[in-house]
Structures are given as structure tokens and as C-alpha cells.
Design an enzyme around this catalytic site. Structure first.
Site, short mmCIF file in Angstrom:
data_model
loop_
_atom_site.label_atom_id
_atom_site.label_comp_id
_atom_site.label_asym_id
_atom_site.label_seq_id
_atom_site.Cartn_x
_atom_site.Cartn_y
_atom_site.Cartn_z
N ASP A 182 6.09 -7.64 5.34
CA ASP A 182 6.08 -8.63 4.36
C ASP A 182 6.98 -8.51 2.98
OD1 ASP A 182 4.29 -10.53 5.45
OD2 ASP A 182 2.58 -9.30 4.66
N ASP A 207 0.84 1.76 8.71
CA ASP A 207 0.49 1.19 9.89
C ASP A 207 1.36 1.22 11.11
OD1 ASP A 207 -1.28 0.26 7.93
OD2 ASP A 207 -0.60 -2.04 7.63
N ARG A 233 1.00 -5.88 -4.88
CA ARG A 233 1.03 -6.91 -3.50
C ARG A 233 1.66 -8.01 -4.19
NH1 ARG A 233 -0.39 -4.41 1.28
NH2 ARG A 233 -1.99 -2.80 1.07
N GLY A 235 0.86 -1.21 0.08
CA GLY A 235 0.14 0.23 0.01
C GLY A 235 1.01 1.37 0.13
N LYS A 252 8.54 1.08 5.01
CA LYS A 252 7.46 1.66 4.57
C LYS A 252 6.09 1.11 5.42
CE LYS A 252 4.75 0.06 2.25
NZ LYS A 252 3.54 -0.57 1.33
N THR A 253 5.25 1.71 5.77
CA THR A 253 3.63 1.45 5.91
C THR A 253 3.28 2.34 6.99
OG1 THR A 253 2.21 -0.11 6.77
CG2 THR A 253 4.49 -0.27 7.60
N GLY A 257 -4.95 0.80 9.67
CA GLY A 257 -3.73 0.41 10.11
C GLY A 257 -3.43 -1.31 10.42
P1 FBP Z 1 0.98 -1.84 3.70
O1 FBP Z 1 0.98 -2.88 4.74
O2 FBP Z 1 1.26 -2.47 2.43
O3 FBP Z 1 1.86 -0.50 3.64
O4 FBP Z 1 -0.54 -1.42 3.40
C1 FBP Z 1 -1.22 -0.91 4.55
C2 FBP Z 1 -2.64 -0.84 4.29
O5 FBP Z 1 -3.06 0.62 4.10
C3 FBP Z 1 -3.30 -1.10 5.63
O6 FBP Z 1 -3.19 -0.19 6.60
C4 FBP Z 1 -4.84 -1.72 5.07
O7 FBP Z 1 -5.46 -2.54 5.70
C5 FBP Z 1 -4.27 -2.12 3.52
O8 FBP Z 1 -3.16 -1.70 3.19
C6 FBP Z 1 -5.10 -1.91 2.45
O9 FBP Z 1 -5.03 -2.78 1.43
P2 FBP Z 1 -5.48 -2.23 0.10
O10 FBP Z 1 -4.69 -0.83 -0.42
O11 FBP Z 1 -4.99 -3.45 -0.69
O12 FBP Z 1 -6.89 -1.94 0.28
#
Ligand code: FBP
Length: 567
Positions: A189, A222, A158, A97, A219-220, A269
Site C-alpha cells: 500500500d 508479511d 499508516r 508496521g 518493506k514488510t 503476516g
Molecule cells: P505492514 O504491512 O505495514 O508491513 O504491516 C505488517 C503487519 O505487521 C501485519 O503483519 C499485521 O497484520 C499488521 O501489521 C498489524 O498492524 P498494527 O501494527 O497496526 O497492529
């Protein structure tokens, strides 16, 4: 056409007055990169610390080349690298993300590689690496993306690179584009994937037997990729939480103005509650749920509902019929009875993939109900249809339940509403529900995220110019000049059971209830529940007194004296 319409037209394509101004904003830089008077790559020395986990023995065997080389030692930036490697071809990709500041990592890498090396962008994340979809990043591109939000310059996805066929494809891409190094910008991951890639590409990729270096960048939004004082936080967390805190602050300011609503606000998050805790600390609402505490106390759904209802009724007795409840996105996975149901569901969905193919949601539900343990089938049947549907939805490519799709805020409103009626019919309980998630991931980075990411890019680029592989870049001591670090990825790997088999992965950092941030929250929340004590932090600032503000959770957990970063 008028002058006004001309200038309005000139704002198109990311050229608003704001976006143009931030492109030229100076980015704070750690002094070690400026030691020579000009921006220059740095060398690294061992700090004397070694990283390990409970599973290091197993990991060391599986990652023997990386471990032999790094000895799992932490490295710190030393001085100017007076003889950096030259002629390197480096690819950079985003994975997972989006998170604010990603573009500045690219800017940092490009600036430190300079004109003696080539930086290539991988389009659309790990999938682009498999497809060999790369292009050269120019200085003109860098000027356009500096300090801007989003991952749109490169794109992301992803895809998890795990099969032999995929590794062969990556090697093909490395050979075709004559790559010397790859930088993976991603979460836990994706950095696990970076560790595996570093080992697989360690040697024998090119005709001369040489390998391809792999460096990770944390990065994230979360905030669940953090390693004590070595890696205080992942980038994107600060921007996302400041955006959510502004919105929550505005809502809280509305509550005693209109005096009629309880707002149930789910915050993105994923599993960890770092985002909810940070936003709670910034805005001080009546109730903030912390998933990790719920799991630790083994609270049932009905106990959580009871606790929320009691606070709402107590406030109503004082004439306060308003407030806000912050709900971490992944809370559902931490409620013991739901955890057991989700595990059973994951198991059945994986086991009966073929039988479930092509079935509608209601057919899926009926089929799965016959396979679940009796108590889980009963719990599933007690949930509203919208919850059942989301629990049955496809898992993401890493096998995670897509918690952002689960409307926990609606579920809690329904259940709390019922409980309040049973307890005290006279209580006014009017509600609004919100989910703040995607709006926090791509805003222009805060000054902290802009600076942090730029310096992470400088660190990653510097590591490549010293020939290192298998490290994740970090900046420690954020309150005291910033110290660039390189952490051996293998020193972070644990064995975890995923999809029915053991995998070596970087563990997600969850909120610890004995951490200074949680303890502070715990010491204040009773007062915040009893009467309005909320604060509205306002919009994030790039100039002025609050521009250098760090996340509160980071400052508390790192034991800093103040809230400002200093580099
Ligand atoms: P990452 O762990 O890849 O940084 O993504 C975080 C996040 O924004 C989470 O907070 C959320 O649950 C998820 O991605 C949502 O995923 P998507 O973009 O596939 O809807």
C-alpha cells in the site's frame, strides 16, 4: 557502586553488550558499490525487460508522466557513477508496521549520498510528511542506528496520502524544506502511495517548475511484496520468521518433553501465508495451515476443523498427545463462507457509518445483524462473542480488517475440541494458544536483513543521484553477489475494487500452491503429521555457519542451489 552495577547501568538506552557489538558489525555489500575501491553510487542501465500487468493500459494513462519517463523498463546497476548529482536534499520516511532492517536503509542512503547531499528524516511516517515534521540526519545518528532493530529512530504510521488537500500539503512540505527527493520505505500500500506521489510530484512543485523524485523501498514482515526474480522478498520477513521459528522450535521441543499439550500458534503476516509457510518449513510441526490452499480448495471452517481433528486423533492412537498447529494470521479471510460474511460486513459497516457511530459493540452487532444477508447473519450468530466483536472492530486506515486482533487460534481450539469429543471421547486434548506477531517485527535484523536493507538504501540513494523517479529499489540474485535493480512502480499497478471503487494498487503477492516452496512443503507434511519430525532452528545468528542463511521459501522459489546469500 560496584564495577558490575556500573557496567549494567552502561547498558541502558540500547547499549547492551549485544547492541554495541552489532553496531560495529561489517555489513556485506554488493560488489558494484565497491568497484572503485571505495563505497560509491552507481549508474543504471536498462535490462531490456519491461514490467506490465493486465491493467497497464489504464495505468499508463493515469500515470503518463512517470510512464513516459521510465517506459516501465527494469534498470540494473551498471558501474560507478563518476558524476553523481550534488546538493540534493532527500527526505526518508517509514510507512506502516515496523520491520527489522529499516534503520539500515537509512544508513545506506546516508552513506551513498555522502557529504555532498543532505538527508532528512521524516518523523512519524506519512503523517510527518503532511505536517512537514523533518530533521537533518547526522553521521553521529547513523553510527547509533546501524544494524539496530525497530523504526524508533524516525517513527512510522499508516496515514494514506490520497486527497487533493493531502497532496497540496506534501507539496508545501517539499517547498518549505526545499526537497529534491523522497524515499518511502513501506509495503504494497505504501509503495502504491509512492507511485502516486511520484506522478503528482513529477513536475511543477518548485518555483522553477521542477519536481521531486520519489523512490520506494520494499518493506514488510508479511513477505507479500515480492515480484518473481525481480524482487525476491521484502525486508523484515527473514528476521520475523527466524524469531518466530526459534519460538515455535522451542515450543515443539517442549511438546515431547511435557507430553501433554497441543499448541495452536497464530503467526502474523496479514492476508498472505508466507510467514506461516516459512516457519513451517523451518520447524516442521504436525500441522501448518496455508490460507491460499484453503481458499483454492474452498474448504469450509468445519472441513478445516475435521482435518485437524483427524490428525490429532491419529497421533493419539500412537500415544502422541502433543503437537503444534501453525495458523496464518489472515486465515479467516480465506475461508469462503467467512470471506462472504466479511465482505458483507465491510459493505454494511461502510454504508451505515453514521448510524453505527457511538454504538456499543453489542448494539452494533444487533444493528448489523438486521442488515446482513440471512445466511451471513446466521453464521455471525454461530460464532463465539469474541469473534463477533473482532469482526465488527474498526478497519485500519487502508480499510483492512485488523486480522491481528482476531483470535482464530482460540476459535480453532474450541471447534476442534468439540469435534474430537464427538468423534472419540478418549482422546486427550489439552491446549495452549499463542500469537506471535509484534515480537518479530523489531528485533535486531538478521545478517540477511541487515545486508539487504543496507544495499537497498545504497540502491535508492544511487537512483536519486541519477535523477530517477517512480522506481522501487530491489536486490536480485541474492545467492550470486546480489544485483541492485530499479523496478518501475507503474509496471506493478493493477486495478482492484476497494471500498466499492476501482483503485490502482500493487497487488499483494500470495502464496502460490504451485510454487516450489509450497510443493516441497506438500511433499513432506504427511510425515510431519504422522509422528514428530520437528526441527528447532535456534536463535538467529550474526556470526558463524548459519549467519548467512536465507529464508527457505526464498531459496526454493528463486531456484537457488543453496540456502546462503552471497554478497
Ligand atoms: P505492514 O504491512 O505495514 O508491513 O504491516 C505488517 C503487519 O505487521 C501485519 O503483519 C499485521 O497484520 C499488521 O501489521 C498489524 O498492524 P498494527 O501494527 O497496526 O497492529
Amino acid at each position: 557502586m560496584s564495577t558490575l552495577t556500573d557496567s549494567l547501568n552502561a547498558c541502558e538506552k540500547n547499549c547492551s553488550v549485544f547492541e554495541n557489538a552489532i553496531r560495529t558489525l561489517d555489513i556485506p555489500t554488493c560488489s558494484v558499490f565497491l568497484k572503485s575501491g571505495l563505497l560509491a553510487p552507481v549508474t543504471f542501465v536498462e535490462t531490456g525487460e519491461t514490467l506490465s500487468t493486465k491493467d497497464s493500459e489504464t495505468v499508463d494513462q493515469a500515470f503518463s508522466q512517470s510512464v513516459n519517463s521510465s517506459k516501465n523498463k527494469v534498470l540494473t546497476a551498471d558501474g560507478v557513477n563518476t558524476s553523481p548529482l550534488k546538493g540534493k536534499r532527500v527526505a526518508v520516511l517509514f510507512s506502516g508496521g515496523p520491520a527489522a532492517g529499516g534503520h539500515n536503509v537509512v544508513v545506506g542512503i546516508k552513506r551513498i549520498l555522502g557529504n555532498d547531499n543532505t538527508l532528512l528524516g521524516v518523523k512519524a511516517g506519512p503523517k510527518g510528511l503532511l505536517d512537514g515534521d523533518l530533521f537533518e540526519i547526522t553521521n553521529a545518528d547513523i553510527a547509533k542506528i546501524t544494524n539496530t532493530g525497530g523504526f524508533d529512530y524516525l517513527g512510522s504510521d499508516r496515514t494514506k496520502i490520497k486527497t487533493d488537500e493531502q497532496f497540496a500539503k506534501v507539496k508545501e512540505t517539499c517547498v518549505r524544506h526545499n526537497l529534491d527527493a523522497i524515499v518511502v520505505i513501506g509495503g504494497d500500500d505504501s509503495n502504491t502511495n509512492a507511485a502516486i506521489l511520484a506522478e503528482k510530484l513529477y513536475s511543477g512543485v518548485k518555483a522553477d517548475g521542477s519536481g521531486v523524485q520519489v523512490i520506494g523501498v520494499p518493506k514488510t514482515i508479511d513477505g507479500d511484496l515480492q515480484i518473481g526474480s525481480h524482487l525476491p522478498i521484502s525486508f523484515g520477513f527473514d528476521t520475523a520468521t527466524k524469531i518466530y521459528a526459534e519460538l515455535v522450535g522451542n515450543i515443539l521441543q517442549d511438546t515431547p518433553s511435557s507430553r501433554k499439550y497441543w499448541h495452536f500458534i497464530k503467526l502474523m503476516g496479514r492476508s498472505a501465508s508466507h510467514v506461516a509457510l516459512e516457519v513451517g518449513l523451518q520447524t516442521k510441526p504436525a500441522i501448518t495451515l496455508i490460507s491460499e490452499e484453503i481458499a483454492q480448495k474452498r474448504l469450509s471452517l468445519s472441513e478445516i476443523v475435521e482435518q485437524i481433528s483427524v490428525i490429532i486423533i491419529e497421533r493419539a492412537k500412537k500415544g502422541i498427545n502433543h503437537g503444534a498447529v501453525l495458523i496464518p494470521e489472515g486465515v479467516i479471510e480465506f475461508i469462503p463462507e467467512m470471506t462472504a460474511l466479511i465482505e458483507d460486513l465491510n459493505d454494511k459497516l461502510a454504508h451505515f457509518t453514521r448510524e453505527l457511530e457511538g454504538k456499543t459493540i453489542s448494539e452494533k452487532r444487533d444493528f448489523v445483524a438486521t442488515k446482513l444477508k440471512a445466511e451471513h447473519a446466521q453464521l455471525m450468530a454461530s460464532l463465539p462473542d469474541y469473534m463477533e466483536e473482532m469482526l465488527l472492530a474498526d478497519r485500519d486506515s487502508h480499510g483492512n480488517l485488523q486480522v491481528s486482533l482476531i483470535p482464530t487460534e482460540r476459535l480453532l481450539i474450541d471447534m476442534v475440541g468439540r469435534r474430537i469429543k464427538e468423534k472419540d471421547h478418549s482422546v486427550k486434548f489439552n491446549t495452549q494458544n499463542h500469537f506471535f506477531g509484534y515480537e518479530g517485527r523489531c528485533g535486531a535484523p538478521t545478517l540477511f536483513d541487515a545486508a539487504y536493507t543496507y544495499n537497498l538504501g545504497l540502491t535508492a540513494g544511487s537512483l536519486i543521484l541519477t535523477g530517477r523517479t517512480g522506481y522501487i529499489a530491489s536486490i536480485a540474485n541474492l545467492d550470486k553477489g546480489g544485483t541492485p535493480l530499479a523496478l518501475p512502480l507503474t509496471g506493478l499497478l493493477n486495478v482492484e475494487r476497494r471500498h466499492g471503487q476501482d483503485e490502482m494498487v500493487i497487488e499483494k503477492a500470495l502464496v502460490k500452491t504451485n510454487s516450489p516452496a509450497f510443493q516441497y512443503f506438500d511433499s513432506r507434511r504427511k510425515d510431519w503429521a504422522e509422528s514428530d519430525q520437528f526441527a528447532s532452528p535456534g536463535p538467529r545468528q550474526l556470526w558463524g555457519p548459519s549467519a548467512k542463511q536465507l529464508p527457505i521459501t526464498v531459496a526454493l522459489n528463486q531456484g537457488y542451489d543453496g540456502l546462503l546469500f552471497d554478497f
